[in-house]
Write an enzyme that holds these catalytic residues in place. Sequence first.
Site, PDB file in Angstrom:
ATOM      1  N   SER A 114      45.706  15.976  25.404  1.00  0.00           N
ATOM      2  CA  SER A 114      44.532  16.763  25.795  1.00  0.00           C
ATOM      3  C   SER A 114      43.763  16.092  26.919  1.00  0.00           C
ATOM      4  CB  SER A 114      43.601  16.940  24.590  1.00  0.00           C
ATOM      5  OG  SER A 114      42.378  17.531  24.981  1.00  0.00           O
ATOM      6  N   TYR A 141      38.029  14.040  18.313  1.00  0.00           N
ATOM      7  CA  TYR A 141      39.255  14.767  18.662  1.00  0.00           C
ATOM      8  C   TYR A 141      39.944  14.105  19.847  1.00  0.00           C
ATOM      9  CZ  TYR A 141      42.108  18.204  21.110  1.00  0.00           C
ATOM     10  OH  TYR A 141      43.127  18.813  21.783  1.00  0.00           O
ATOM     11  N   LYS A 178      39.942  31.640  17.298  1.00  0.00           N
ATOM     12  CA  LYS A 178      39.399  30.303  17.542  1.00  0.00           C
ATOM     13  C   LYS A 178      37.890  30.185  17.394  1.00  0.00           C
ATOM     14  CE  LYS A 178      40.984  27.663  20.634  1.00  0.00           C
ATOM     15  NZ  LYS A 178      41.883  26.560  20.968  1.00  0.00           N
ATOM     16  N   PHE A 201      25.721  28.249  28.978  1.00  0.00           N
ATOM     17  CA  PHE A 201      24.945  27.045  28.689  1.00  0.00           C
ATOM     18  C   PHE A 201      24.238  26.546  29.944  1.00  0.00           C
ATOM     19  CE2 PHE A 201      28.090  25.794  25.113  1.00  0.00           C
ATOM     20  CZ  PHE A 201      27.400  26.596  24.222  1.00  0.00           C
ATOM     21  N   TYR A 280      29.460  16.425  26.263  1.00  0.00           N
ATOM     22  CA  TYR A 280      29.853  17.564  27.090  1.00  0.00           C
ATOM     23  C   TYR A 280      30.441  17.101  28.420  1.00  0.00           C
ATOM     24  CZ  TYR A 280      29.478  22.215  29.203  1.00  0.00           C
ATOM     25  OH  TYR A 280      29.757  23.420  29.794  1.00  0.00           O
TER      26      TYR A 280
END
Length: 321
Positions: A114, A141, A178, A201, A280
């Site tokens: 990832s 993660y 999801k 956002f 973020y």
Amino acid sequence: MIVITGAAGFISSCLVQKLNDEGFYDLVLVDDFSSAEQNKNFEGKRFSHQIDRKDFIQWIRANHVHTQFVFHLGARTDTTEFDHTLLNELNLEYSKEVWNACVEFGLPLVYASSAATYGLGEQGYEDDERTLNTLKPLNPYGESKNDFDIWALKQPRAPYFWAGMKFFNVYGPNEYHKGRMASVILHTFNQIKATGKMKLFQSHNPKFKDGEQMRDFVYVKDVINVLYFFMHHRKDSGIYNLGTGKARTFLDLATNTFKALNKEPEISFIPTPEDIRDKYQYFTEAPMHKLLAIGYNNPFHTLEEGVSDYVKNYLVPGKYL
């Protein structure tokens, strides 16, 4: 037989369809299959076996002679998950078992890493295996994915061919299940349908204006084309970026979703939830020269092309790939 773990998930189920389209039907789907919503992703697809993930290692021991390739794409992918024990079990230890089985039985392996491993990008986004120990993922993660990459490279024995794919921001059909982790395109589509508007956002970083946070958004059809390429390439083992090589803004993403629906954009901004605000990523972009250097030459969808296809051919009619 070709094994696909996480087969009820987003990318894996799209890969199943790609393999079917290319004439491969002897497929082994591995997952926990407990979600009726996720199981819709492989309805109508052709496969020969459906194996619970807890039974897979035992199954491969009994059936490795008939197995030709393993795509290990199953993982806990929630970037807001902070249960280290769960992530270590599903993303690290289970992946080690799959790797070791592929070593033992001489099976080629492609697995999912990832772009979350890159964190804020302090070390850049180059898929240089020498830098793995310097990366600083922003969440458990990302840590679990980087931990496995590091572990894999340290192993004295490896599958005769293997590739770890650092997926960037993948979007496209079959992500209906999801929820919060779905792409901004799906959220935009749902908000437009409900209210005619979209709320993105805000930026909490002075270097970026609201909506101008940038990610490398890659269409799932391009992702599965790369995975299919590696199934036949079977050389140049290593870890590879999988994005487009071009960062775009969330405003671009939302604006193109409105355009695909023939609607004028109505976009406002809300605070980023506090539980992800400090974790973020404001910018990601995948240098893609490593993949191109080994001979991959299929063009990638532009953001405009990918969003238009996704919205018009899947979201509007409610179809799956």
